[in-house]
Structures are given as C-alpha cells and as structure tokens.
Design an enzyme around this catalytic site. Structure first.
Site, PDB file in Angstrom:
ATOM      1  N   THR A 118       0.833  -1.212   0.000  1.00  0.00           N
ATOM      2  CA  THR A 118       0.000   0.000   0.000  1.00  0.00           C
ATOM      3  C   THR A 118       0.866   1.260   0.000  1.00  0.00           C
ATOM      4  OG1 THR A 118      -1.708  -1.205   1.177  1.00  0.00           O
ATOM      5  CG2 THR A 118      -1.836   1.200   1.281  1.00  0.00           C
ATOM      6  N   ASP A 140       2.482  -8.684   9.457  1.00  0.00           N
ATOM      7  CA  ASP A 140       3.868  -9.058   9.121  1.00  0.00           C
ATOM      8  C   ASP A 140       4.890  -8.143   9.807  1.00  0.00           C
ATOM      9  OD1 ASP A 140       2.557 -10.783   7.414  1.00  0.00           O
ATOM     10  OD2 ASP A 140       2.882  -9.549   5.635  1.00  0.00           O
ATOM     11  N   ARG A 284      -5.256 -13.246  11.300  1.00  0.00           N
ATOM     12  CA  ARG A 284      -5.680 -11.916  10.844  1.00  0.00           C
ATOM     13  C   ARG A 284      -7.074 -11.554  11.321  1.00  0.00           C
ATOM     14  NH1 ARG A 284      -3.864 -11.772   4.719  1.00  0.00           N
ATOM     15  NH2 ARG A 284      -6.067 -11.346   4.410  1.00  0.00           N
TER      16      ARG A 284
END
Ligand code: F6P
Length: 358
Positions: A118, A140, A284
């Site tokens: 991003t 991460d 997640r």
C-alpha cells in the site's frame, strides 16, 4: 473547532486486512471530523473503490462500535492502480483514473491504511499529483521506518496462544509439533510468537536453516527426557540452499507448506512423530488487542493533526512512545526484516532456542 488546512479527505484500507484497522479508521475520522471539521469520505475495497468510484460520506453514526471490531468496515482488496486487471485479461495502468476520481471527489488528501504494498501504491499516486497520508498496518510488521505496525501485536497473541495449546497435546503424545505462522518474507511474527510461546526451534526467512541442526536439538531434548518439541516456522523460511523438490522435502502429498516439509523431514531425521499446524488466516481475524487499539488510536489521531497542518505525503510512523511523520518516499518499496543482531534473537539463543543455523 481548531483551524485546519484540510477540508475533505478520502480514507481507504488496502492489502490484507488485520485487527486494528477499524480502530484506526475511527481515530482518524473522529479526530479529523470532531476536532478539525474535516469531511470524511469512506472509499470501499481499497484502491479498487477509488478507481471504480465506490465511496460514501462517513457520518458520526458510522464511527461508533468500531474500536473492538476485526476486519475493516471499508473492506479491502489487493488492487494496484498501476497494474489494474483489464476487462479482456492482462493489466492496465489506472493511476490517471484514480487521480481524476480523487479530484472529482474534491479531496485535499487520501489517507491509505496499509502494509508495504500500500505504501508503494500510495507513492505512485503522489508521483501522479495526489496528496496522500499513510498509516502502517500489517501482521507481518515489515513496513520500513516504523517501530511497529498495528495488527502485529494481535497476531503475536494468537500465535502465542496456539503454541501454548500445542504444548499439552505434544507432551501427551511425545510428538514434534510444527506450527507455521504468516509473516510473508519477514520473520517478525514467528520470532515474537515463538519466543513468547517458548518454541524450541524458530525458523525465519532471515536465517536459512539446516534441518539436521534442528533435528539434533530435538534429539538432545529427547535424550534429556523432554517428551516433545515445538517448532515455530515462518511461512517464508527456507533451508540453506533453498528447497529441493525431491523426497527430502516433498514426500507428504500434503501441499507445499513449509511446515509440512519441515515436519516430514524432522520425522525422518529423529524417528519421532511430527504433526503440522498451519495457523493461516486465524492470525488476521477477530478483535485487536489493547496494544493494537492504543497504537491505532495514537497513529490515527496523529494523522488528523498532520492533515490539519496540511502536511501530506508522509507515513505516520510509530517511534517509541510517540510518532513521527516519515516522508513516504523513504518507506515505499522497502521491507523491514528482522536484523540478525536483533536482541530477541540473541535472547532466544541464550535460552537454548535453535534457529537451525549452528
Ligand atoms: O500481509 C499479510 C499476509 O497475511 C501475509 O502474512 C500473507 O503472506 C499474506 O497476507 C496472505 O495474503 P492473502 O490474504 O492475499 O492470501
């Protein structure tokens, strides 16, 4: 209401989701709107929503109940404006369309919440003439120039709990338990969860491993009467010299997860039974930890301050107890991996954890 050089922003979340995204959206939007009167447009599905014009104005009601929510209320995608899927196949550069829509929406700045990819995509929009401000999120923890990313602490807690739970069943059966954690090409998640959970071996991309070394540390534990061993392996970890597609690593017929390869090989080398767990997307999901909520709130409210000052094209990085605006060009295209002299590696080595390298 405090003075602001920014009157209208768009906000989007891009890349893989993680816990804390909603907390960060809430913080940016509540501070930007409440303190500085900035109008907030929520853009859906990451950069895809910018290109395909999927957005709406966010009202106060939209900002309630977000702090504890997993996922992202704005949804996400891995779409890249400069490599956008073309209708007839292949890719097309949609950066120009993204910037046209940015202008048509009357934005002073686009706030992008995301990981390494991003930051890179956002930089391309800056080069095309848009104003951008980013926040670092990812389980991460590999975004450059920030101490930590939100989402990471929650994933570490989930990984740690998984290792805790594997201990008792490993002990009952006298087994090797191999747990694969995410992390992409960085070992932060496996290292932190591995140390916090007391894994006996931790295999990360930054340290190519030799399974003979790991096997010997497991045999040694077995000789000392320890009935089990836990191996935490990062999804990006690799053996010295890389994987060889022969029966040394691929003989299980269970896919190509690194954990499967490691488990099967350790069984052969030690004569002990091994079982494999791939933790996957559980890492997640769900509600962010208190630490991630605090980080997302600190960075999100800092972003609102920068917007009010008209400071654009920076990432709001975490620095110690505070934050720092880092020029986006210093972040984009870079990955922060675990330094080999990191104190957590040193501490783990001192307490006897094997990294499979000596
Ligand atoms: O970047 C976060 C992450 O979960 C990585 O750890 C993992 O390699 C990747 O995303 C998985 O991506 P996807 O959601 O596209 O399957």
């Amino acid at each position: 209401m405090a003075q602001s050089k920014t009157t209208r922003i768009g906000i989007l979340t891009a890349g893989g989701d993680c816990p804390g995204l909603n907390a960060a959206i809430r913080a940016v939007a509540k501070a930007a709107r409440g303190e500085y009167g900035i109008e907030i447009l929520g853009i859906y599905d990451g950069f895809a929503g910018l290109i395909e014009n999927r957005w709406r104005v966010l009202d106060w009601d939209d900002l309630s109940g977000l702090l504890t929510l997993g996922g992202t209320m704005l949804r996400t995608s891995r779409a890249k404006p400069h490599m956008y899927p073309a209708p007839g196949g292949g890719v097309v550069d949609m950066t120009g369309v993204a910037c046209e829509n940015y202008r048509a929406m009357g934005l002073d700045c686009l706030v992008c919440l995301g990981g390494g990819g991003t930051q890179k995509n956002a930089m391309k929009l800056v080069e095309a003439g848009c104003n951008v401000l980013t926040l670092p999120k990812t389980i991460d923890n590999d975004v450059a120039r920030t101490d930590v990313c939100f989402g990471f602490d929650t994933a570490v807690a989930i990984g740690t709990e998984a290792i805790d739970r594997l201990h008792s069943t490993a002990d009952s059966h006298r087994r090797i338990m191999v747990l694969e954690l995410m992390g992409n090409k960085a070992g932060w998640l496996a290292l932190a969860a591995g140390v916090a959970g007391g894994a006996d071996a931790i295999l990360i991309p930054e340290i190519p491993f030799d399974l003979e070394v790991v096997a010997e540390s497991i045999r040694e534990r077995d000789r000392r009467g320890k009935r089990f061993s836990i191996v935490a392996v990062a999804e990006g970890a690799e053996p010295r010299g890389g994987f060889v597609d022969d029966d040394q690593y691929v003989d299980a017929g269970e896919g190509h997860h690194v954990a499967t390869r490691v488990g099967r090989r350790l069984e052969k080398l030690t004569g002990l039974e091994a079982r494999v767990t791939v933790l996957g997307y559980v890492q997640r999901g769900g509600s962010p930890t208190a630490t991630d909520r605090l980080l997302a709130t600190r960075l999100g409210s800092a972003a609102a301050q920068l917007l009010a000052e008209g400071e654009y094209n920076v990432m709001v990085a975490s620095r110690g107890e505070g934050w720092k605006a880092v020029p986006l060009e210093k972040v984009a295209g870079k990955r922060r991996t675990v330094p080999l002299d990191h104190e957590l590696i040193a501490a783990a080595r001192l307490i006897g954890t094997s990294f499979g390298d000596d």
